[in-house]
Design an enzyme around this catalytic site. Structure first.
Site, mmCIF file in Angstrom:
data_model
loop_
_atom_site.group_PDB
_atom_site.id
_atom_site.type_symbol
_atom_site.label_atom_id
_atom_site.label_comp_id
_atom_site.label_asym_id
_atom_site.label_seq_id
_atom_site.Cartn_x
_atom_site.Cartn_y
_atom_site.Cartn_z
ATOM 1 N N GLY A 169 76.147 106.825 1.446
ATOM 2 C CA GLY A 169 75.389 106.406 2.625
ATOM 3 C C GLY A 169 74.205 107.326 2.819
ATOM 4 O O GLY A 169 74.312 108.531 2.653
ATOM 5 N N GLY B 248 71.867 107.077 5.639
ATOM 6 C CA GLY B 248 71.242 107.004 6.957
ATOM 7 C C GLY B 248 71.010 108.430 7.432
ATOM 8 O O GLY B 248 70.956 109.365 6.637
ATOM 9 N N PHE C 228 68.662 109.047 30.505
ATOM 10 C CA PHE C 228 69.467 108.025 29.831
ATOM 11 C C PHE C 228 70.735 107.821 30.642
ATOM 12 O O PHE C 228 71.047 108.604 31.532
ATOM 13 C CB PHE C 228 69.801 108.487 28.407
ATOM 14 C CG PHE C 228 69.238 107.593 27.321
ATOM 15 C CD1 PHE C 228 67.912 107.216 27.334
ATOM 16 C CD2 PHE C 228 70.037 107.158 26.281
ATOM 17 C CE1 PHE C 228 67.396 106.405 26.334
ATOM 18 C CE2 PHE C 228 69.528 106.357 25.269
ATOM 19 C CZ PHE C 228 68.213 105.975 25.296
ATOM 20 N N GLN D 30 81.785 99.632 21.157
ATOM 21 C CA GLN D 30 80.849 99.642 22.282
ATOM 22 C C GLN D 30 80.006 98.379 22.311
ATOM 23 O O GLN D 30 79.459 97.961 21.288
ATOM 24 C CB GLN D 30 79.913 100.841 22.186
ATOM 25 C CG GLN D 30 78.867 100.843 23.290
ATOM 26 C CD GLN D 30 78.186 102.184 23.435
ATOM 27 O OE1 GLN D 30 77.258 102.511 22.708
ATOM 28 N NE2 GLN D 30 78.663 102.990 24.358
ATOM 29 N N HIS E 51 76.655 97.043 23.861
ATOM 30 C CA HIS E 51 75.424 97.536 24.486
ATOM 31 C C HIS E 51 74.976 96.537 25.542
ATOM 32 O O HIS E 51 74.958 95.330 25.286
ATOM 33 C CB HIS E 51 74.342 97.717 23.424
ATOM 34 C CG HIS E 51 73.178 98.529 23.903
ATOM 35 N ND1 HIS E 51 72.282 98.058 24.836
ATOM 36 C CD2 HIS E 51 72.781 99.788 23.591
ATOM 37 C CE1 HIS E 51 71.374 99.001 25.067
ATOM 38 N NE2 HIS E 51 71.651 100.059 24.331
ATOM 39 N N LEU F 260 68.593 94.645 19.618
ATOM 40 C CA LEU F 260 68.679 95.691 20.637
ATOM 41 C C LEU F 260 67.375 95.887 21.402
ATOM 42 O O LEU F 260 66.305 95.974 20.815
ATOM 43 C CB LEU F 260 69.049 97.015 19.949
ATOM 44 C CG LEU F 260 69.063 98.266 20.826
ATOM 45 C CD1 LEU F 260 70.210 98.222 21.816
ATOM 46 C CD2 LEU F 260 69.156 99.515 19.968
ATOM 47 N N GLU G 110 68.117 101.352 25.755
ATOM 48 C CA GLU G 110 68.499 101.891 27.059
ATOM 49 C C GLU G 110 67.323 102.651 27.679
ATOM 50 O O GLU G 110 67.244 102.829 28.884
ATOM 51 C CB GLU G 110 69.695 102.835 26.846
ATOM 52 C CG GLU G 110 70.285 103.404 28.109
ATOM 53 C CD GLU G 110 71.681 103.985 27.858
ATOM 54 O OE1 GLU G 110 72.457 103.375 27.102
ATOM 55 O OE2 GLU G 110 71.979 105.046 28.417
ATOM 56 N N ARG H 53 77.406 102.840 29.442
ATOM 57 C CA ARG H 53 77.230 101.524 28.833
ATOM 58 C C ARG H 53 78.408 100.587 29.074
ATOM 59 O O ARG H 53 78.221 99.388 29.289
ATOM 60 C CB ARG H 53 76.996 101.680 27.331
ATOM 61 C CG ARG H 53 75.627 102.213 27.034
ATOM 62 C CD ARG H 53 75.411 102.403 25.560
ATOM 63 N NE ARG H 53 74.043 102.842 25.325
ATOM 64 C CZ ARG H 53 73.570 103.204 24.128
ATOM 65 N NH1 ARG H 53 74.363 103.187 23.075
ATOM 66 N NH2 ARG H 53 72.321 103.581 23.998
ATOM 67 N N HIS I 225 77.683 96.929 19.396
ATOM 68 C CA HIS I 225 76.620 97.887 19.103
ATOM 69 C C HIS I 225 77.075 99.082 18.286
ATOM 70 O O HIS I 225 76.452 99.457 17.315
ATOM 71 C CB HIS I 225 76.022 98.359 20.426
ATOM 72 C CG HIS I 225 74.909 99.347 20.278
ATOM 73 N ND1 HIS I 225 73.785 99.068 19.544
ATOM 74 C CD2 HIS I 225 74.737 100.605 20.769
ATOM 75 C CE1 HIS I 225 72.957 100.118 19.591
ATOM 76 N NE2 HIS I 225 73.528 101.063 20.303
ATOM 77 N N ARG J 291 80.743 105.766 24.095
ATOM 78 C CA ARG J 291 79.686 106.686 23.713
ATOM 79 C C ARG J 291 78.532 106.622 24.705
ATOM 80 O O ARG J 291 78.203 105.554 25.201
ATOM 81 C CB ARG J 291 79.169 106.320 22.320
ATOM 82 C CG ARG J 291 77.961 107.111 21.892
ATOM 83 C CD ARG J 291 77.602 106.845 20.463
ATOM 84 N NE ARG J 291 76.944 105.576 20.220
ATOM 85 C CZ ARG J 291 75.669 105.300 20.532
ATOM 86 N NH1 ARG J 291 74.915 106.193 21.148
ATOM 87 N NH2 ARG J 291 75.154 104.122 20.243
ATOM 88 N N SER K 217 74.608 109.276 19.673
ATOM 89 C CA SER K 217 74.976 108.955 18.287
ATOM 90 C C SER K 217 73.981 109.551 17.302
ATOM 91 O O SER K 217 74.374 110.109 16.280
ATOM 92 C CB SER K 217 75.072 107.448 18.079
ATOM 93 O OG SER K 217 73.838 106.828 18.331
ATOM 94 N N LEU K 218 72.679 109.464 17.600
ATOM 95 C CA LEU K 218 71.709 110.087 16.694
ATOM 96 C C LEU K 218 71.987 111.584 16.606
ATOM 97 O O LEU K 218 71.917 112.182 15.540
ATOM 98 C CB LEU K 218 70.274 109.843 17.173
ATOM 99 C CG LEU K 218 69.667 108.480 16.853
ATOM 100 C CD1 LEU K 218 68.233 108.407 17.367
ATOM 101 C CD2 LEU K 218 69.693 108.196 15.364
#
Lengths: 399, 565
Positions: B11, B13, B116, B232, B234, B244, B247, B278, B342, B377, B382-383
């Site tokens: 992966g 990402g 947020f 989750q 969203h 998306l 937020e 959320r 999400h 979350r 998450s980032l």
């Protein structure tokens, strides 16, 4: 809705190409990518194309529609289908086709890597804090940092078609992303590197890359910025740079372009001698004005003032290139007071005003402020069980 | 046979690239395997931002960040992991900035931070509303630098099986997408960073690539998955595409309205309103929609009062998305939005260094469950998790790989077995094509295991999944028999992954007889039950189905309290 597609299939094994026609039923909001998915699921599982995010950010689904590069996920099919048009879908240009709409992106990535696409910091990075950079300085590379590496610009690049080694719009825009970054310490080295053959001066300025970029990066503008920065730093050995430089010198000193001197200034005296025969043939047609005495424009001081002003404002480098011309168009909107034809968010037939359950819209200062500029005839639309029509969002509204 | 790499990362990402960079910088020879080119990874679609208590906009501290995260998790997050996460976040943000991330700046030229959901302070660092894109780009820039120094990236290699020998993970078996062919890639340590599985829901923000590959590979290799029932939803995904809308729109002051123009969140979260967590906002929206106060199955995200200037500078990507996919210009009209699948809080069970129960095998990011997010979350976390735990997994894997001597066996038997299996898939000509099973899974998961979970619907979904699995394993037909770029084949394999995970999710969901975070059972168990369910679900795959057990939550400083926003 019925959607027809003509797809150039490419057999990876035999190298055979064939134009196949498909007709499918698709929902009205379908994009080209959605339509390809329907073809693949229901009609032909052997169809190949790249996809992932389906929201214009991963850059996977670059392909050609009717001969021009598009992101399939950004291309709404409603208007095309309404017109009864059956578009031709094919792989992107300037990259080797692997299968159907899949191209080999390796040449693209190799050129990216050739521009040393990573920050080479000029700061000592030991500190436990961020570099302080004024917002305005970061804005310089805003557009270049929007690039999603989809390859649409490269697909349509005319220079690359004649010179496959040309670095190309995407890689050069990436280069500008670092040249323009106040934190990068290798500006000169980068500009030297990008000014070499197959670099910035090999762009033909056809603007197809700007035209086809789905994200508003405007790669041609980035290349122009690199050229301007290179010249500002005295990196002007390339003929392209010398050519451009003579325009500036000529305009500053006489207010005219002195074409006779353009050739020796661009190509050098020795090479220019070889062009004498050609120049002689132009002479009787009045195309070669005598260089002496130079023809000085009447209001030459205006030209010189303009030159000084550009220097004074520091706009002789990248800042002299129009910033965000297309980005502004991309963001175009017509908010007005509601009189005349300009729209207003709270104008006639607008959605109901926001309010807390136990309050009125006017209690909210933000809403009240916007409401003050609303037209007198404002009214709320009664919302039934419908959402705004998704149909009809063509390319025009978003690019 | 010689081991090809010290550390293999599956992966590419944000997590995978961050892990690869760290392992490389620790001296390991690193190979990165990704079924997409790295910049195509779905981390790039993250929009709103990344949380770290820098305190650039208002006073903030890692303690507050940790507490907000614990509370947001509905107390199911492991508090030691959350403290590490919040403490290490600021340093990682500075690192990203030093690498060249093009973050938005405030008036002083420092990193700007926006509010947020469920955050006690504006702590979300951002790049307009394309933060994930900016991070993917900066990480790939750094990856390319290291590729010049010997790192290998196997682009468009589809990893589909882990090689486990003598209790150690020694490699990965892949399908070479471009050229065709089953390849064995060996490594002393392996890091799973394959992301989530949102594609099993029809309405999802997730990319087509998010099919739970790593989750299923780990499950089949005998590893436990943790908290599998927590998906989750969203609150602001567009109708009808599920795409998306960040937020950040609410962070910048956007409102959620029902069809009367009412900011209904006041009835559900009187203090935080639109910026509640959320799970709370998604439930509130669904309640409004179910009560007939929605608009065609959606509520409205209203940005009009923010004004054109703010929308154009802070939220240009969201505007572009709304205009392209919903034909709505948010300067003039609200955007129809509804809850959509999400993010997967559950994942491969691992410790604070990403180590799993199989020696040499690590996991980080969305595929892993440390657990930082517990039952829900927070946006922007998450980032940050990808960076903090990607780095930690990369560090730990490199340390392990550089110290260990490679085992004796060479994985060839496993490769040959996998090759036969793939050939069997390609040779099969009897049965249905996979897409119908995929569509039925997506539709039924959304209906029966969505925002609200009704006992009868969950029970019927168990039967639906069983039947879909029967149809799938009876043999599906792959129409493309070629080897070059055969995504008909890879998509068929991905569907099998999702069917396995869905079976685990339903089992754990039915067994969790309470409402906690994203798992909401208003019809039979509307309240949180700490006495019986303050514990992690643990799912194993045995023979032909999932087996469930439980594990204690690691608590440090915060006792469970009632959760209100």
């Amino acid at each position: 809705m019925k959607v027809g597609l003509k797809i150039w299939r490419y057999d990876a094994k035999t190298g055979d190409r064939a134009l196949r026609e498909y007709e499918i039923d698709a929902p009205e909001e379908a994009t080209l990518l959605d339509c390809l998915d329907i073809v693949k699921d229901r009609q032909d599982g052997t169809l190949s194309y790249r996809k992932s995010c389906r929201m214009m950010i991963c850059g996977s689904c670059g392909m050609r529609m009717d001969g021009g590069a598009v992101l399939a996920c950004k291309t709404r099919m409603y208007e095309i289908a309404q017109r009864g048009h059956v578009p031709v879908i094919s792989a992107m240009g300037n990259l080797p086709i692997v299968k159907d709409m899949v191209v080999d992106m390796q040449p693209f990535w190799q050129k990216m890597r050739a521009v040393e696409p990573y920050l080479q910091p000029r700061y000592d990075q030991a500190q436990e804090a961020e570099n302080i950079v004024p917002k305005a300085k970061m804005d310089v590379i805003h557009k270049e940092s929007l690039c999603i590496n989809c390859g649409c610009c490269v697909s349509e690049c005319n220079s690359m078609e004649s010179d496959p080694d040309f670095l190309g719009p995407a890689a050069l825009a990436k280069g500008m992303r670092f040249v323009g970054d106040a934190r990068d310490g290798k500006t000169i080295e980068r500009l030297e590197r990008y000014s070499e053959p197959h670099g910035i001066w090999d762009c033909t300025r056809c603007y197809f890359c700007n035209e086809r970029c789905p994200k508003g990066v405007d790669p041609r503008d980035a290349i122009a910025k690199l050229g301007a920065e290179a010249m500002k730093h005295g990196i002007d050995r390339d003929m392209g740079a010398r050519h451009a430089k003579w325009f500036v010198v000529s305009a500053k000193t006489t207010g005219w372009l002195r074409e006779t001197e353009l050739v020796p200034k661009t190509q050098g005296v020795v090479k220019a001698i070889k062009e004498i025969k050609f120049a002689m043939s132009l002479l009787p047609k009045g195309k070669v004005p005598p260089p002496f005495p130079p023809h000085v424009a009447a209001d030459i001081h205006e030209s010189r003032q303009l030159y000084d002003l550009v220097k004074e404002q520091g706009r002789d480098g990248a800042l002299g290139i129009v910033q965000g011309e297309r980005a502004l168009m991309h963001l175009e909107h017509h908010q007005g007071s509601g009189d005349g034809h300009a729209k207003h968010p709270y104008g006639a037939e607008s959605f109901p005003l926001p309010h807390l359950p136990d309050a009125t819209p006017e209690d909210d200062p933000n809403v009240a402020a916007l409401l003050e500029t609303a037209p007198a005839n404002r009214s709320s639309r009664v919302i039934g069980d419908t959402v705004p029509a998704v149909a009809g969002a063509g390319e025009e509204t978003t690019t | 046979m010689e081991v090809m790499h010290d550390v293999l990362v599956i992966g590419a990402g944000c997590t995978g690239m961050r892990a690869a960079i760290e392992a490389h910088d620790r001296g390991a020879n690193v190979g990165v395997i990704s079924k997409l080119h790295p910049t195509r990874s779905h981390s790039g679609a993250a929009e709103g931002g990344i949380n770290a208590a820098l305190g650039n906009t208002a006073a903030d501290s890692p303690e507050t960040h940790a507490f907000d995260t614990v509370k947001g998790s509905d107390y199911l997050g492991d508090q030691d992991a959350i403290e590490i996460f919040a403490n290490e976040a600021p340093g990682d943000i500075y690192q990203l900035e030093h690498w060249g991330a093009v973050f938005s700046r405030n008036a002083e030229g420092k990193l700007a931070q926006r509010p947020f959901g469920a955050a006690g302070s504006p702590r979300t660092v951002f790049a307009a509303d394309i933060t994930g894109h900016v991070l993917i780009q900066v990480l790939y820039e750094q990856l390319q630098k290291r590729m010049d120094e010997g790192m290998t990236v196997y682009e468009e290699f589809f990893a589909f099986r882990l090689v486990i020998e003598d209790g150690r993970c020694t490699g990965v078996i892949c399908w070479d997408i471009m050229n065709g062919g089953v390849e064995l890639i060996t490594g002393k340590a392996v890091i799973l960073a394959t992301g989530g599985q949102g594609r099993m829901f029809r309405a999802t923000t997730n990319a087509y690539a998010c099919t739970g590959d790593g989750l299923a590979m780990a499950l089949r290799a005998g590893l436990p998955l943790k908290d599998v029932e927590f998906m989750q939803f969203h609150p602001t995904t567009m109708y009808p595409s599920g795409i998306l809308i960040t937020e950040g729109c609410r962070g910048e002051g956007g409102y959620l309205l029902n069809k009367e123009g009412e900011r209904f969140m006041q009835r559900y979260a009187p203090n935080a309103l639109e910026l509640a967590s959320r799970d709370v906002v998604s439930r509130s929206e669904q309640t409004e929609i179910d009560a007939g106060r929605g608009v065609n199955g959606s509520v409205l995200l209203d940005l009009r009062h923010l004004g054109a200037e703010k929308i154009l500078t802070r939220l240009p990507g969201s505007r572009e998305l709304a205009m392209t996919y919903s034909n709505v210009d948010p300067i003039y009209e609200p955007i129809p939005v509804r809850p959509g699948a999400h993010y997967y809080m559950g994942g491969v069970e691992c410790d604070n260094w990403g180590r799993t129960q199989i020696e040499g095998l690590h996991a980080a990011g969305e595929v892993a469950c440390v657990s930082v997010h517990g039952a829900n979350r927070l946006g922007g976390n998450s980032l940050m998790e990808t960076i903090v735990f990607g780095r930690r997994a990369g560090y730990s894997a490199a340390e392990y790989a550089l110290a260990v001597t490679p085992g004796s066996s060479d994985g060839e038997a496993a490769r040959a077995d996998a090759d036969r299996w793939v050939q069997g898939l390609l040779d099969n000509t009897k049965g249905e094509r996979p897409w119908q099973i995929r569509d039925e899974l997506g539709q039924s998961m959304l209906e029966n295991f969505g925002v609200f979970r009704h006992p009868d619907k969950m029970n019927s979904q168990v039967g639906i999944i069983e039947k879909l699995r029967e149809r799938y394993y009876a043999g599906v037909v792959i129409e493309d028999k070629g080897r070059v770029f055969n995504n008909d084949l890879t998509q068929a394999i991905e569907l099998g992954y999702m069917l396995d995970i869905a079976a685990c999710m339903l089992q754990a969901g039915i067994a969790r007889k309470e409402s906690r975070g994203a798992h909401s059972r208003p019809h039979d168990f509307p309240d949180r039950d700490d006495a019986n369910f303050l514990k992690h679900s643990i799912s194993h795959w045995r023979d032909d189905g999932p087996v469930l057990s439980y594990q204690e939550v690691r608590m440090t400083r915060w006792e469970p309290m009632e959760r209100k926003y």
